[in-house]
Each structure stands twice: as C-alpha cells, then as structure tokens.
Design a protein around this motif. Structure first.
Motif, short mmCIF file in Angstrom:
data_model
loop_
_atom_site.label_atom_id
_atom_site.label_comp_id
_atom_site.label_asym_id
_atom_site.label_seq_id
_atom_site.Cartn_x
_atom_site.Cartn_y
_atom_site.Cartn_z
N MET A 1 0.82 -1.23 0.00
CA MET A 1 0.00 0.00 0.00
C MET A 1 0.85 1.26 0.00
N GLU A 2 2.12 1.13 0.46
CA GLU A 2 2.97 2.31 0.59
C GLU A 2 3.69 2.68 -0.71
N VAL A 3 3.32 1.99 -1.82
CA VAL A 3 3.97 2.26 -3.12
C VAL A 3 2.94 2.86 -4.08
N ASP A 4 3.36 3.88 -4.82
CA ASP A 4 2.47 4.50 -5.81
C ASP A 4 2.52 3.66 -7.08
N ILE A 5 1.47 2.92 -7.35
CA ILE A 5 1.43 2.06 -8.54
C ILE A 5 0.57 2.70 -9.64
N GLY A 6 0.27 3.98 -9.45
CA GLY A 6 -0.46 4.69 -10.50
C GLY A 6 -1.98 4.55 -10.42
N LEU A 7 -2.49 4.23 -9.23
CA LEU A 7 -3.96 4.21 -9.07
C LEU A 7 -4.48 5.62 -9.35
N PRO A 8 -5.71 5.72 -9.89
CA PRO A 8 -6.20 7.04 -10.29
C PRO A 8 -6.30 8.03 -9.12
N LYS A 9 -5.94 9.25 -9.40
CA LYS A 9 -5.98 10.31 -8.37
C LYS A 9 -7.31 11.06 -8.49
N LEU A 10 -7.76 11.63 -7.38
CA LEU A 10 -9.02 12.41 -7.33
C LEU A 10 -10.18 11.61 -7.93
N TYR A 11 -10.25 10.33 -7.64
CA TYR A 11 -11.15 9.42 -8.34
C TYR A 11 -12.17 8.75 -7.42
N PHE A 12 -11.78 8.40 -6.20
CA PHE A 12 -12.64 7.56 -5.35
C PHE A 12 -13.51 8.38 -4.40
N ASP A 13 -14.75 7.86 -4.20
CA ASP A 13 -15.65 8.47 -3.23
C ASP A 13 -15.29 8.00 -1.82
N CYS A 14 -14.82 6.75 -1.76
CA CYS A 14 -14.53 6.17 -0.44
C CYS A 14 -13.32 5.23 -0.54
N VAL A 15 -12.36 5.47 0.32
CA VAL A 15 -11.24 4.53 0.50
C VAL A 15 -11.41 3.98 1.91
N TYR A 16 -11.23 2.68 2.08
CA TYR A 16 -11.38 2.11 3.42
C TYR A 16 -10.36 0.99 3.60
N SER A 17 -10.16 0.60 4.85
CA SER A 17 -9.19 -0.45 5.15
C SER A 17 -9.57 -1.11 6.46
N ILE A 18 -9.79 -2.41 6.41
CA ILE A 18 -10.20 -3.15 7.61
C ILE A 18 -9.03 -4.00 8.10
N TYR A 19 -8.48 -3.62 9.22
CA TYR A 19 -7.38 -4.35 9.85
C TYR A 19 -6.19 -4.58 8.93
N ALA A 20 -5.80 -3.54 8.18
CA ALA A 20 -4.62 -3.69 7.32
C ALA A 20 -3.68 -2.49 7.39
N ILE A 21 -4.19 -1.32 7.72
CA ILE A 21 -3.38 -0.11 7.57
C ILE A 21 -2.11 -0.14 8.43
N GLY A 22 -2.22 -0.74 9.62
CA GLY A 22 -1.08 -0.76 10.55
C GLY A 22 0.11 -1.55 10.03
N TRP A 23 -0.09 -2.32 8.96
CA TRP A 23 1.03 -3.07 8.39
C TRP A 23 1.98 -2.18 7.62
N THR A 24 1.53 -1.00 7.24
CA THR A 24 2.40 -0.19 6.38
C THR A 24 3.71 0.14 7.08
N THR A 25 4.77 0.13 6.30
CA THR A 25 6.09 0.49 6.84
C THR A 25 6.30 2.00 6.73
N ASP A 26 5.39 2.69 6.03
CA ASP A 26 5.54 4.13 5.83
C ASP A 26 4.15 4.78 5.90
N LEU A 27 3.80 5.19 7.12
CA LEU A 27 2.44 5.69 7.35
C LEU A 27 2.19 7.00 6.60
N THR A 28 3.17 7.89 6.58
CA THR A 28 2.98 9.20 5.92
C THR A 28 2.71 9.01 4.44
#
Ligand SMILES: C[S@@+](CC[C@H](N)C(=O)[O-])C[C@H]1O[C@@H](n2cnc3c(N)ncnc32)[C@H](O)[C@@H]1O
Length: 251
Positions: A101-128
C-alpha cells in the motif's frame, strides 16, 4: 530495511493467508467491536467508487458490491490474498492489484468516493506515504475509514483475567513475530501510538470526522462473559477497546 520488511511480510502473508479468509471483513471492523451496521460510517455507497487498502480475501469488497458500489478496487501485498479475492468476487468487475500500500502504482488520483481499510493499515512500513497516497486517490469530499488494533491493545497482557501493561506504549518501532499464526512465517508489525495515526492524518490534509475506541458489539449482548487470557476475548474487550476506527474526510 523497509524493503526487507515488505519482502519478508509478503512471503509470510502468502503462508498465513488461509487463516484470514473472510475473517476481518465488513460489516465487522474488528474483534468484538461495533459493526458498520451499528456505526454507519460508510453511509450510502450505492453508485460510489470504492478502494479497499489491504483487501485480503475480498469479503469487504463483496459487502460493498452488495450495497451497490459502482467500482470495486483493491490493493493487497499478498498474491495468495489477491487470488482468493478474485475467487470471492468472481462474476463482478474488479480492479485488484498485488502491491504494498505504501507504493504509488499509479492508481487514479481524485477518483474515489470512499477509501477504506479493515485491519490492514497498521502493516504499512511508511504511514505518511500511505496516508498521502490515500488522500491523493480521493475526490474532494471523499472519505477514508479504517480500523486497526487499538494501539495500546498489544501491550495489554492478561493473566487469570488480571490485565497489566506489557512493554512500553511510549516506544514506537517494530515487533517481530517469528511464528505468526503458529506458522513458519516471520512477520514484522510496526508499533505506533494513537496520536501518531491522528497526527499523520492531519499532516497530509485530512479533517477528522470520528475516532472510535471500540466498545463491544450488540451482537454479544447475550453472550456469557468468561474469564479468558486469549489475545482477543470478550472478557478483555469488555474492559479495553480491541479496535480503533477512524473516519476522515478530504474537504
Ligand atoms: C487482516 S487482513 C485484512 C482483511 C481484509 N481487510 C478483508 O476485508 O478481508 C490484512 C491484509 O493486509 C495485507 N497487507 C499486509 N501488509 C501490507 C502492505 N504493506 N500493503 C498492502 N497490504 C498489506 C495482508 O496481505 C492481508 O491480506
């Protein structure tokens, strides 16, 4: 170091994925915690474009599909999880990507109404970077909702039902679990304070809507509470929040 952690965790997630098939998924936010039905954080997702961060076995995306979301996007580190998500979501049009999740793979910007994450966000090595990316994916007015272990929860030890503090909540860093889920699967999990999550969200530009330190779901109202030293137990959840649930808005 960060790349090594991602590489190690990716290998291990492929080993333990089968333990998590549909386990941490909407409408649940976390063990014993209030559900989406009780909290109503996602509001009406009909005709909305949604992105699941750490989509795992795809069951949360299935929940979104059942509620009429118009586009189903998901990212997960594990090839195994993405394969399972494809099976879970068979017959639906999806956009699933195997990536940290911490890598920019070119997902569309200014595109989503809702981003969500269930029990996964804390795995990121780079929160910022992760929060900055999520902010960039959202339309103006879009929301980001996530759940994760309450940051103090891993420090609450239990012995014969007596709860005590284990280690230091003050020290952020990582904890290595050599045999995650009892498998030959070493995992490295970052440890952060609640304020770190909140301050990083504010730093990237989000406006805080709700911060929930979970209470026990009404689903357990008639369940008998027995003393238990298990990592997640109703006994412990009655005394301390298992889960933090945060909703923020891109204004
Ligand atoms: C507990 S599961 C999440 C379950 C999922 N939310 C669902 O609805 O079924 C945690 C997920 O996070 C993924 N994960 C771990 N580290 C990640 C990372 N750095 N980037 C993306 N996904 C990651 C794992 O592969 C795993 O599928």
């Amino acid at each position: 170091m960060t790349t090594e952690i991602i590489k190690q965790n990716k290998q291990s997630w492929d080993v333990v994925a089968h333990h998590f098939n549909g386990v941490d998924a909407l409408p649940n936010y976390g063990p014993f915690a209030q559900t989406e039905k009780e909290l109503g954080l996602l509001e009406d997702v009909a005709n909305k474009r949604v992105l699941d961060i750490g989509c795992g076995s795809g069951h949360s995306l299935l929940y979104m599909a059942e509620r009429g979301a118009s586009e189903l996007w998901g990212v997960d580190l594990s090839e195994k999880q993405i394969k399972t998500a494809e099976e879970t979501l068979q017959g639906l049009e999806t956009h699933l990507f195997c990536s940290p999740m911490e890598v920019d793979i070119g997902l569309p910007k200014l595109y989503f109404d809702c981003v969500y994450s269930i029990y996964a966000i804390g795995w990121t090595t780079d929160l910022t970077t992760t929060f900055r990316l999520i902010y960039s994916y959202l339309k103006q007015g879009g929301s980001f909702v996530f759940s994760w272990d309450h940051p103090l929860y891993p420090h609450i030890a239990s012995q014969n039902g007596q709860l005590s503090l284990n280690g230091s909540y003050q020290e952020e860093g990582v904890t290595t679990y050599p045999n995650f889920k009892g498998e030959d699967a070493p995992m490295v999990i970052p440890r952060r304070k609640l304020s770190t999550y909140i301050n990083e969200l504010i730093k990237v530009g989000f406006t805080i809507d709700s911060v929930i330190e979970s209470d026990v779901s009404v689903n357990y109202e008639s369940t008998k509470v027995e003393v238990s030293d298990r990592y997640y137990s109703l006994y412990k959840a009655k005394r301390f929040p298992t889960t933090m649930i945060i909703k923020v808005i891109k204004k």
